[in-house]
Design a protein around this motif. Structure first.
Motif, mmCIF file in Angstrom:
data_model
loop_
_atom_site.group_PDB
_atom_site.id
_atom_site.type_symbol
_atom_site.label_atom_id
_atom_site.label_comp_id
_atom_site.label_asym_id
_atom_site.label_seq_id
_atom_site.Cartn_x
_atom_site.Cartn_y
_atom_site.Cartn_z
ATOM 1 N N LEU A 107 12.617 -1.497 32.497
ATOM 2 C CA LEU A 107 12.183 -1.918 33.823
ATOM 3 C C LEU A 107 12.931 -3.196 34.200
ATOM 4 C CD1 LEU A 107 10.104 -1.421 36.135
ATOM 5 C CD2 LEU A 107 8.546 -2.924 34.889
ATOM 6 N N ASP A 108 13.433 -3.228 35.406
ATOM 7 C CA ASP A 108 14.130 -4.413 35.891
ATOM 8 C C ASP A 108 13.236 -5.645 35.751
ATOM 9 O OD1 ASP A 108 14.880 -6.390 38.088
ATOM 10 O OD2 ASP A 108 16.544 -4.991 38.215
ATOM 11 N N ASP A 109 13.821 -6.762 35.285
ATOM 12 C CA ASP A 109 13.043 -7.995 35.089
ATOM 13 C C ASP A 109 12.241 -8.372 36.329
ATOM 14 O OD1 ASP A 109 14.248 -8.085 32.636
ATOM 15 O OD2 ASP A 109 14.858 -10.186 32.792
ATOM 16 N N ALA A 110 12.866 -8.254 37.492
ATOM 17 C CA ALA A 110 12.208 -8.668 38.731
ATOM 18 C C ALA A 110 10.978 -7.834 39.048
ATOM 19 C CB ALA A 110 13.194 -8.599 39.894
ATOM 20 N N ALA A 111 10.911 -6.607 38.513
ATOM 21 C CA ALA A 111 9.783 -5.711 38.803
ATOM 22 C C ALA A 111 8.610 -5.932 37.864
ATOM 23 C CB ALA A 111 10.246 -4.259 38.732
ATOM 24 N N HIS A 112 8.783 -6.729 36.817
ATOM 25 C CA HIS A 112 7.689 -6.930 35.858
ATOM 26 C C HIS A 112 6.418 -7.475 36.513
ATOM 27 C CE1 HIS A 112 10.169 -5.926 32.455
ATOM 28 N NE2 HIS A 112 9.181 -6.211 31.629
ATOM 29 N N SER A 113 6.572 -8.316 37.502
ATOM 30 C CA SER A 113 5.385 -8.915 38.116
ATOM 31 C C SER A 113 4.528 -7.899 38.860
ATOM 32 C CB SER A 113 5.776 -10.048 39.066
ATOM 33 O OG SER A 113 6.607 -9.565 40.106
ATOM 34 N N ASP A 114 5.076 -6.732 39.169
ATOM 35 C CA ASP A 114 4.271 -5.656 39.764
ATOM 36 C C ASP A 114 3.344 -5.011 38.744
ATOM 37 O OD1 ASP A 114 5.491 -6.010 42.187
ATOM 38 O OD2 ASP A 114 6.801 -4.271 42.025
ATOM 39 N N TRP A 115 3.642 -5.208 37.451
ATOM 40 C CA TRP A 115 2.951 -4.463 36.399
ATOM 41 C C TRP A 115 2.347 -5.377 35.328
ATOM 42 C CZ3 TRP A 115 2.223 0.272 37.898
ATOM 43 C CH2 TRP A 115 3.130 0.863 38.794
ATOM 44 N N ILE A 116 1.907 -6.572 35.733
ATOM 45 C CA ILE A 116 1.325 -7.505 34.771
ATOM 46 C C ILE A 116 0.056 -6.933 34.151
ATOM 47 C CG2 ILE A 116 0.241 -9.792 34.549
ATOM 48 C CD1 ILE A 116 2.289 -10.793 36.582
ATOM 49 N N ALA A 117 -0.643 -6.063 34.847
ATOM 50 C CA ALA A 117 -1.870 -5.452 34.311
ATOM 51 C C ALA A 117 -1.582 -4.492 33.165
ATOM 52 C CB ALA A 117 -2.632 -4.729 35.414
ATOM 53 N N VAL A 118 -0.321 -4.065 33.006
ATOM 54 C CA VAL A 118 0.067 -3.231 31.861
ATOM 55 C C VAL A 118 0.558 -4.181 30.772
ATOM 56 C CG1 VAL A 118 1.558 -1.369 31.044
ATOM 57 C CG2 VAL A 118 0.719 -1.356 33.409
ATOM 58 N N GLY A 119 -0.199 -4.297 29.678
ATOM 59 C CA GLY A 119 0.102 -5.306 28.672
ATOM 60 C C GLY A 119 0.323 -4.741 27.284
ATOM 61 N N ARG A 120 0.744 -5.612 26.377
ATOM 62 C CA ARG A 120 0.862 -5.271 24.963
ATOM 63 C C ARG A 120 -0.534 -5.278 24.356
ATOM 64 N NH1 ARG A 120 5.784 -6.355 21.741
ATOM 65 N NH2 ARG A 120 4.341 -6.653 20.019
ATOM 66 N N MET A 121 -0.848 -4.245 23.583
ATOM 67 C CA MET A 121 -2.096 -4.164 22.830
ATOM 68 C C MET A 121 -1.728 -4.339 21.361
ATOM 69 S SD MET A 121 -5.382 -3.720 23.015
ATOM 70 C CE MET A 121 -5.532 -3.208 24.717
ATOM 71 N N ASN A 122 -1.924 -5.543 20.837
ATOM 72 C CA ASN A 122 -1.525 -5.866 19.471
ATOM 73 C C ASN A 122 -2.728 -5.826 18.535
ATOM 74 O OD1 ASN A 122 1.077 -6.388 20.432
ATOM 75 N ND2 ASN A 122 0.644 -8.551 20.776
ATOM 76 N N GLY A 123 -2.540 -5.218 17.374
ATOM 77 C CA GLY A 123 -3.623 -5.120 16.395
ATOM 78 C C GLY A 123 -3.151 -5.528 15.021
ATOM 79 N N ALA A 124 -4.078 -5.994 14.196
ATOM 80 C CA ALA A 124 -3.745 -6.394 12.833
ATOM 81 C C ALA A 124 -4.846 -5.949 11.888
ATOM 82 C CB ALA A 124 -3.562 -7.905 12.747
ATOM 83 N N GLN A 125 -4.453 -5.321 10.765
ATOM 84 C CA GLN A 125 -5.370 -4.957 9.704
ATOM 85 C C GLN A 125 -4.771 -5.460 8.394
ATOM 86 O OE1 GLN A 125 -7.211 -0.886 10.190
ATOM 87 N NE2 GLN A 125 -5.410 -0.619 11.480
ATOM 88 N N PHE A 126 -5.469 -5.231 7.290
ATOM 89 C CA PHE A 126 -4.974 -5.696 6.001
ATOM 90 C C PHE A 126 -3.600 -5.103 5.727
ATOM 91 C CE2 PHE A 126 -4.876 -5.286 1.267
ATOM 92 C CZ PHE A 126 -4.812 -6.646 1.000
ATOM 93 N N ARG A 127 -2.601 -5.979 5.600
ATOM 94 C CA ARG A 127 -1.218 -5.613 5.305
ATOM 95 C C ARG A 127 -0.512 -4.834 6.417
ATOM 96 N NH1 ARG A 127 -1.334 -3.773 -1.072
ATOM 97 N NH2 ARG A 127 -1.754 -5.832 -1.940
ATOM 98 N N THR A 128 -1.121 -4.612 7.532
ATOM 99 C CA THR A 128 -0.453 -3.870 8.604
ATOM 100 C C THR A 128 -0.696 -4.539 9.951
ATOM 101 O OG1 THR A 128 -2.337 -2.419 9.070
ATOM 102 C CG2 THR A 128 -0.753 -1.669 7.416
#
Length: 284
Positions: A59-80
């Motif tokens: 996605l073009d850098d300039a278009a990112h602000s249209d999609w701020i509601a779409v985010g990274r979902m990061n998770g952490a468990q033991f060793r992963t």
């Protein structure tokens, strides 16, 4: 996490559909390998080979602000650790795929280990919150194959509400969408380009069976939990969740799940700002 922001908008477009569904459904579960799309720790750091399935274009850098509601979902468990995509559909509520926020046994991760990062772009972001509760579709745990994919959805309640001046939730379509043939889209963080969004907004539906929809846009690791977007007169709206990829006569395609009664009820309650029953919440 330090809060940072960036700027500048732009928009996209659309185009005819095709596809017989019966053959795809049979192939999907009986012959072809269906791949869940969570990004593992190694996928985030290694050089993935996406020769056969390059996923979605950047996605073009300039278009990112249209999609701020779409985010990274990061998770952490033991060793992963893992990363998927999630969509803010209410100030404190994210829609994602169940396998993005569960362990191998299908039970939810500890909410405190799940993070939603809005507006992630090359190490900078707009807003961040940890989860306070995770609702997994009741049909997901203890199932496998077709049943697990059908119910591969989760609703994550965040510990904080997103400030409306920074992140605006994407609108929802909870009933059957009836858009033009190529008015579907997918936006998310794929493993081969995890520091920025990838997107296509010209996906054609290949067919549908119940709440499962096949689209001709190829998806790859990291794009699980991405919104199934549909064009409306008011703009793009969320109509489901991307949960997997599969092959077929038309090459690599994406598999998305549309809301059933359980998900429709959860999302409606979230948009109305109603708290979810404690019995159905996974707490820290």
């Amino acid at each position: 996490m330090e809060k940072r922001s960036h700027q500048a908008p732009r928009r996209f477009q659309s185009h005819p559909g095709y596809g017989t569904l019966t053959a795809m459904v049979v192939h999907w579960f009986c012959i072809l390998a269906l791949t869940c799309l969570a990004m593992s720790a190694s996928a985030e750091t290694a050089e993935p080979n996406h020769t056969e399935n390059p996923g979605l274009p950047a996605l073009d850098d300039a278009a990112h602000s249209d999609w701020i509601a779409v985010g990274r979902m990061n998770g952490a468990q033991f060793r992963t650790r893992s990363a998927c995509t999630g969509t803010l559909i209410a100030p404190d509520t994210v829609l994602t795929a169940a396998h993005c926020v569960t362990g191998r046994n299908g039970t939810a991760q500890s909410p405190g280990n799940v993070h939603f990062v809005a507006g992630w772009l090359r190490g900078e972001f707009v807003w961040h919150s940890t989860a306070a509760a995770i609702d997994i579709h009741p049909g997901y745990s203890g199932t496998s194959g077709a049943q697990r994919v059908l119910h591969d959805v989760a609703v994550v309640t965040l510990a904080d509400k997103a400030p409306s001046d920074l992140v605006k939730p994407l609108p929802l379509i909870l009933d059957e969408p009836t858009p033009p043939p190529r008015s579907f889209g997918i936006v998310g963080y794929q493993a081969s380009r995890s520091a920025m969004l990838s997107a296509r907004l010209d996906c054609a539906p290949l067919g549908q069976s119940g709440t499962v929809m096949f689209l001709d846009c190829p998806v790859t690791s990291g794009l699980s939990g991405s919104p199934l977007l549909v064009a409306t007169a008011q703009g793009w709206a969320v109509a489901g969740v991307v949960v997997a990829s599969t092959g077929g006569a038309h090459g690599q395609s994406s598999v998305a799940v549309r809301p059933d009664d359980w998900l429709r009820s959860r999302l409606s309650a979230a948009v109305r700002g109603q708290a979810k029953p404690d019995a159905e919440r996974v707490k820290p």
